[in-house]
Design a protein around this motif. Structure first.
Motif, short mmCIF file in Angstrom:
data_model
loop_
_atom_site.label_atom_id
_atom_site.label_comp_id
_atom_site.label_asym_id
_atom_site.label_seq_id
_atom_site.Cartn_x
_atom_site.Cartn_y
_atom_site.Cartn_z
N GLY A 357 45.64 34.04 35.18
CA GLY A 357 44.89 33.70 36.38
C GLY A 357 43.75 34.65 36.68
O GLY A 357 42.62 34.23 36.94
N GLY A 358 44.04 35.96 36.60
CA GLY A 358 43.00 36.94 36.89
C GLY A 358 41.87 36.90 35.89
O GLY A 358 40.69 36.99 36.26
N GLN A 359 42.20 36.75 34.61
CA GLN A 359 41.19 36.73 33.56
C GLN A 359 40.34 35.47 33.59
O GLN A 359 39.19 35.47 33.17
CB GLN A 359 41.86 36.87 32.19
CG GLN A 359 42.54 38.20 31.97
CD GLN A 359 41.57 39.36 31.91
OE1 GLN A 359 40.49 39.27 31.34
NE2 GLN A 359 41.94 40.47 32.54
N MET A 360 40.91 34.37 34.07
CA MET A 360 40.19 33.09 34.09
C MET A 360 39.51 32.81 35.43
O MET A 360 39.01 31.70 35.65
CB MET A 360 41.15 31.96 33.74
CG MET A 360 41.52 31.93 32.27
SD MET A 360 42.54 30.48 31.87
CE MET A 360 42.26 30.36 30.09
N GLY A 361 39.52 33.80 36.32
CA GLY A 361 38.81 33.64 37.58
C GLY A 361 39.59 32.90 38.65
O GLY A 361 39.06 32.58 39.71
N VAL A 362 40.89 32.64 38.39
CA VAL A 362 41.73 31.95 39.37
C VAL A 362 42.33 32.93 40.37
O VAL A 362 42.61 32.59 41.52
CB VAL A 362 42.87 31.18 38.65
CG1 VAL A 362 43.86 30.57 39.63
CG2 VAL A 362 42.26 30.10 37.76
#
Length: 399
Positions: A357-362
């Motif tokens: 989530g953090g890496q994908m901008g979520v």
């Protein structure tokens, strides 16, 4: 459930940040009790279970990120006025009560609860026995934050149940459940699907594949492969299986190169019988069930394929539907692979470790969903709502 104002939610989360920070010693002490019961040589389990200052920093960061995100509830998705004068709005709405079942990772107690709370849902946390001391302290922190702002503590409830009690609860829940999210291995997922009486959103296993096409740039491939395999072996987005196209230049020497690289990086390498023509006699095996296995360890498996079509077929047959990579410099081949591989995330020349989530901008995530309904991939705040139609009339009746 009554809708809690965004302002009040954010005040609770602001308090939670301070409470986590001021209770570091207590949290770490509780976690040590859990760690003392486990063998630190089981690196994957130990990595998931350990809570140190860095882990607490990531918990605090997750709460801050969610606090700063827009409230996902009561947002207009669409609106229309019909010819007959009816006004129809489709708006986001809370799920209601969400149950999450997870193993070993105490940080889920923070991330899952913060997302559910901001999304205006009640959450039931069924953590594993291996993290019981850590989880109980973290839930105490949540209750302190809720009580400070005159909210009921049962909005975030920890279920201290064994397997039999959990089964009984799933079959005959003592309260209405709207969604269950099992985070764990195949046995846990199968257990929940067998007994649950409401919607189940599968946070699937990994067993992620890399396909090396016949034109793959070798140094780039090695760099991506090692990151995906070794950067964090306990994560569901770690790499397990590698398929190499037999038509790649210097095929035999590249297989030997892979063996040496994995040996140097202390990764146990299983060589499938499809490589029998280039590996020493007796070093390959036939067991097809290994293709379906998620390792969660310093272990990888390599096999050979004749074509991209064979690679796609194998990945769709054996993978967990989580994340898959193609290494190629051909745009057409990448497009075909990414369209036809049935995974939540498909990568072209990049590590599966970005399925997060953090890496994908979520932002903070409840899970990585491998289901297709109602959402696939990182399940963040924006995805943790359902919808509801609001229809406004003035005595309208249908002819």
């Amino acid at each position: 459930m009554q809708i809690i104002s965004s302002k009040k939610k954010n005040k609770v989360l602001k308090s939670m940040i301070k409470i986590l920070d001021s209770n570091r010693a207590k949290i770490i002490e509780a976690n040590k009790k859990d760690l003392d019961l486990y063998d630190p040589t089981d690196r994957a389990m130990y990595d998931r279970l350990i809570v140190d200052d860095y882990k607490i920093d990531t918990m605090i960061k997750a709460v801050k990120e969610v606090k700063d995100q827009e409230d996902p509830v009561d947002k207009i998705i669409s609106e229309i006025e019909l010819e007959n004068g009816l006004k129809i709005q489709n708006k986001t709405a809370p799920f209601g009560t969400i149950m999450i079942i997870y193993e070993s990772r105490p940080d889920v107690t923070i991330e899952a609860a913060v997302l559910a709370f901001k999304a205006n849902s009640k959450i039931l946390l069924k953590g594993g026995k291996e993290a019981i001391n850590s989880n109980l302290v973290l839930v105490e922190c949540w209750h302190e934050a809720l009580e400070k702002h005159d909210l009921p503590t049962d909005l975030i409830t920890f279920l201290n149940m064994n397997r039999i009690q959990t089964q009984e609860f799933l079959i005959a829940p003592t309260e209405k459940l709207d969604l269950i999210v099992p985070r764990g291995g195949e046995k846990l997922i199968a257990f929940v699907k067998e007994h649950a009486k409401c919607a189940v959103l599968i946070s699937g296993r990994g067993n992620n594949f890399m396909y090396i096409h016949d034109d793959a740039e070798w140094e780039k491939t090695i760099e991506v492969m090692l990151n995906a395999k070794t950067q964090k072996i306990s994560a569901c987005n770690a790499l397990d299986k590698i398929l190499i196209n037999k038509n790649i230049d210097q095929y035999s020497s590249k297989i030997q190169n892979l063996r040496q690289i994995f040996m140097t990086n202390k990764v146990e390498l299983a060589m499938h019988s499809s490589l029998a023509d280039v590996v020493p006699s007796g070093n390959s095996f036939e067991k097809e069930e290994v293709w379906e296995e998620e390792f969660l360890s310093m272990k990888a498996m390599i096999g050979a394929v004749e074509s991209i079509d064979e690679a796609i077929e194998m990945i769709n047959m054996y993978s967990g539907g989580h994340s898959s990579i193609i290494m190629t410099e051909k745009t057409k081949a990448a497009k075909k692979f990414m369209e036809q591989v049935d995974s939540a995330a498909v990568y072209h020349n990049a590590s599966t470790r970005f399925t997060d989530g953090g890496q994908m901008g979520v932002g903070a995530e409840l899970a990585i969903s491998t289901d297709k309904l109602h959402h696939r991939g990182p399940l963040g705040l924006e995805q943790l709502v359902t919808n509801k139609y609001y229809v406004f009339g003035d005595g309208h009746v249908r002819d």
